[in-house]
Design an enzyme around this catalytic site. Sequence first.
Site, PDB file in Angstrom:
ATOM      1  N   LYS A   4      31.797  52.075  36.194  1.00  0.00           N
ATOM      2  CA  LYS A   4      32.740  51.709  36.979  1.00  0.00           C
ATOM      3  C   LYS A   4      32.922  52.896  38.000  1.00  0.00           C
ATOM      4  CE  LYS A   4      37.906  50.655  36.852  1.00  0.00           C
ATOM      5  NZ  LYS A   4      38.760  50.502  35.718  1.00  0.00           N
ATOM      6  N   SER A  30      41.446  46.160  35.894  1.00  0.00           N
ATOM      7  CA  SER A  30      40.771  46.698  37.242  1.00  0.00           C
ATOM      8  C   SER A  30      39.139  46.756  37.214  1.00  0.00           C
ATOM      9  CB  SER A  30      41.387  47.823  37.630  1.00  0.00           C
ATOM     10  OG  SER A  30      40.922  48.937  36.579  1.00  0.00           O
ATOM     11  N   SER A  40      43.014  47.213  31.689  1.00  0.00           N
ATOM     12  CA  SER A  40      41.787  47.113  32.573  1.00  0.00           C
ATOM     13  C   SER A  40      40.273  47.106  32.057  1.00  0.00           C
ATOM     14  CB  SER A  40      42.079  48.312  33.603  1.00  0.00           C
ATOM     15  OG  SER A  40      43.064  48.018  34.278  1.00  0.00           O
TER      16      SER A  40
END
Lengths: 493, 85, 490
Positions: C85, C160, C184
């Site tokens: 990420k 996310s 997330s």
Amino acid sequence: MSEHPRTPAQPPVGGSPKQNSYEPVIGLEIHVQLKTATKMFCGCALTFGEPPNTRTCPVCLGLPGSLPVANARAIHYGLVIGLALGCELAPRSIFHRKNYFYPDLPKGYQISQYDEPLCRGGQLGDIRIHRVHLEEDAAKLIHIGSSGRIHSSDASIVDFNRGGTPLAEIVTEPDLRSPERAGEWLRLLRATLRQLGVSDVNMEEGSLRCDANISLRAAGSEHLGTKTELKNMNSFRFIERGIRAEIARQQRILEHGGEVVQETLHYDPASDRITSLRSKEEAHDYRYFPEPDLLPVAIDEHMLAAAKAALTELPADRAARYERELSLSPDSAQLLAFRPELGGFFEAALAAQGDASAQTLANWVTVELAARLDDGDPAATGVTPRALAELAGMVAAKQISVGAGRQVLDKLVAEGGEPQAIVDAEGLAALDGADELAAIVAAALEANADAAQRVREGNTKAIGPIVGHVMRETRGRADGTEVARLVHEQLGV
Amino acid sequence: MAQLARLALAEEEIEPMARELSAVLDHVARIAELDLEHVAPTSHVLDVTGALRPDEPRPCLPRELALAQAPAVSNDGFLVPSPQA
Amino acid sequence: MSDASSSASSPQGERELLKLTAAQAARRIAAGELSALELFDAYRERAATDHAVGHEGLNCFTWVADERAGVEDSGPLAGVPLAVKDLFCTEGVPSQSGSRILQGYTPPYTATAVARLRDAGAPLLAKTNQDEFAMGSSTENSAFGPTLNPWDRGRVPGGSSGGSAAAVAAGLAPWALGTDTGGSIRQPAALCGIVGLKPTYGSVSRYGMIAFASSLDQAGPLTRDVTDAALLLAHMVGRDPCDATSLQLPEEIVLPSAQELTGLRLGVPAELHGEGIETGVREVFDGACKRAEALGAELIDVELPHAPYALSAYYVLAPAECSSNLARFDGVRYGLRAPGALELLDMYTRTRHDGFGPEVRRRVMLGTYALSSGYYDAYYARAQRVRTKIAEDFADAFKRVDFIVTPTAPTVAFKLGEKTADPWAMYLNDLCTVPMSLAGIPAISIPCGLSDGLPVGLQLAGPAFSENRLLDAAYALEQEFGFDGSAAHV
């Protein structure tokens, strides 16, 4: 930004301004840079005078993703300070974030402590301590501008070397009642902290900083007036002058029926002026909340034992001991206790067991030796405690005069050596025979006939040049009292 | 609030922002319903203390790296407009 | 060194290669049957292609590795490439946390979690797209544009960690690292039909993770199956001297092997099972629970009385912490600085307005408010107390059951733009995941079926440090559900 009128040139404040019917109420907020090897929350080495931005890392630069980790030694020093000041050590304390924006604050918040500090309560001398807590120092903001003063520059440069230095913040209760007392107490605090070895406590270098909170109240009243905060005073003298100036300013306001506004102020020593430091728009909502990146600090037996072990005999206690056990005068005791390098020297000299009394030795150290040190350390000179003890003993036994003793001390400080050897080499032994001295006095009386005449006529002060003559002739080896006696005897007065 | 958070809001953004925040605050205000008088706040979810660091120096970033991403540099420092009253 | 059947030289060979789970690939590489470089190249090319076509692709990635001359195939992870990420700092590689304010920012250091995985043998394949500063449940809040769901490109992958989830689901990466603050990792895993795990708070170092909410953020794996999740987790966990809140786990993470759930008591909280959960999701979830029973688990009704307040408490605490964590983005030392600012205040406010997207601005404002004088007690302090109650609720429940089981997300993947108008509608996506975050307990999401052709996730949550048992239970269920997490469906 508001400016306030000049204070009068020599405000007669002194110890108790009761004649003005207002009593100053002063509290101090002191920041002490701790003498750890690394910063408060990262492993950057604390060395000074390095080129800008060469002592940084992701943590103290506030890079994204970086995290603080608390310095164990800084905590230890905090505990040592707390114990030395007689505080209660919190079994569990936490760090808080103090949020505000400023270029010298890389994270946009300072990690500090808020309502669960490391230490609470305590006392030093007769001033109560409110709390002691730990926090990190901001970076250095250097203004580029025409005058370099904060209010008139265009751009600034930030150097993060200093950012993250561990600070202990010591806050007193508002127990101080005069600028002089504040200065005096601050000197005691400084001596104490220096004795503990936790900081260099040097105001000029910035390792000791002091702000003052000042208010006035009607004499005899219990009610506290509005207080102002006076910042950025970087010497003991300026602190006393700044506090004095602010007291005078508040007094004028109150005497004119006005109200003191709570604000942060700056003292400019050059002009003796107080000016407002923060504009009114600046919202000081720090939005404190517990620092989630750091765990609470719990004091265990190990930490407590280590802190206790680090406590040395503190200046106030040492002074009391000197008075009690050695019968030193309060002034001598305090001087020796507050300057550990002198006190240590004195104690070593005392241990050498010469013929001089403790008070005599104390005088030699605090008056004669101190004058020759220029604020330095006796260890840096040639004189040893044993040599001084011997010298003091020789003078006490009248083997040499005080004047000769001083000359010997000069030599000892400059070159070291043994007092007796110096006396022999320089021929400084006290004048032996009364005859020898009597002869010199007689010669002096002849050479200073006018003065002699005036002495005969009753002008005792006229003896000066005669004694001076004898002293020169004997190169200071004569005992002044004895010389005067002989003069009077020979003159028959 | 925008000033405190150092966010410049354009005129036309203020009203929608206020509306959206109000809506969220209405939902969030539910927590006011609970009786939490004798409940301690959780400031740290882990029941641990300590995690201190020994006072030993670690390597610093070379200055070039520290300044590498800076928007403006002068005299080996980060250049910013001056704070002033 | 590679044999013909797993060579990438033929399209069929490549497809076979890409179907291997990370653990399978690692085994083959270690056995000398497969070349790590070949595997890396195969993935790199696919990732680079998706990245190159931008919005015509899934838009999973913010950065893809260049071609390499060689790949280390040693260590327990044997060279199986990892997508990470964007918010993980990767030295020399852009790390922007999906935000304009960190445009062009390349960190001078690497996050501990990523470094540990790299040292264990998982080279960096790519950085994945995400909601800006991890704030969002749909990856629509990214400065890089939205990521699309491989199951239906008109829909969101969740957020996310949407980029990581979509990449794994689409077979563009064998596995990925994400972060979970309120859901997330778990929610995008559910919406994309893969496995996502949020470990016990403190298990994985946060050093180098661009922070959103410090007391909630945790790194975790997004993988095709439970075994891969265990493998990745095992090499990330453990105390890090750079993160004071990191812990050593009481036991090592082991690969799961349970075949059934006899004696396992699963608690179903009424508060996270009724209102607010889409009918289709609830039906699939109930069906999954029945299959758990068939494996020997006992389903027990439990209560988490404060769960209905969890979202409210979360949306006070997380914005509060983020408002402080994001204060460092001020244009002084890195990132964006609004041009032409002659005055400091102007520089701050314009930089932050231009650099932060609308959701981030909202949360910074909300957080600032919740901490401000006069409101701290009513909001922040209160939310901290709600947090205590939620943790107590779980502790009480765990006296009666081994794990809590809920649908991971209240809905299946929703359409792009469907929930962007109303912030609270978007926040409701975290309904079932936020309570576990507040309590700091571990939770895993595994795909348990399809509703209207879209994946549904089942969440298992256990007491702190119960990762091994959790992984075992999830593994057994996974075998039972038979959900194929490979790239075949893409």
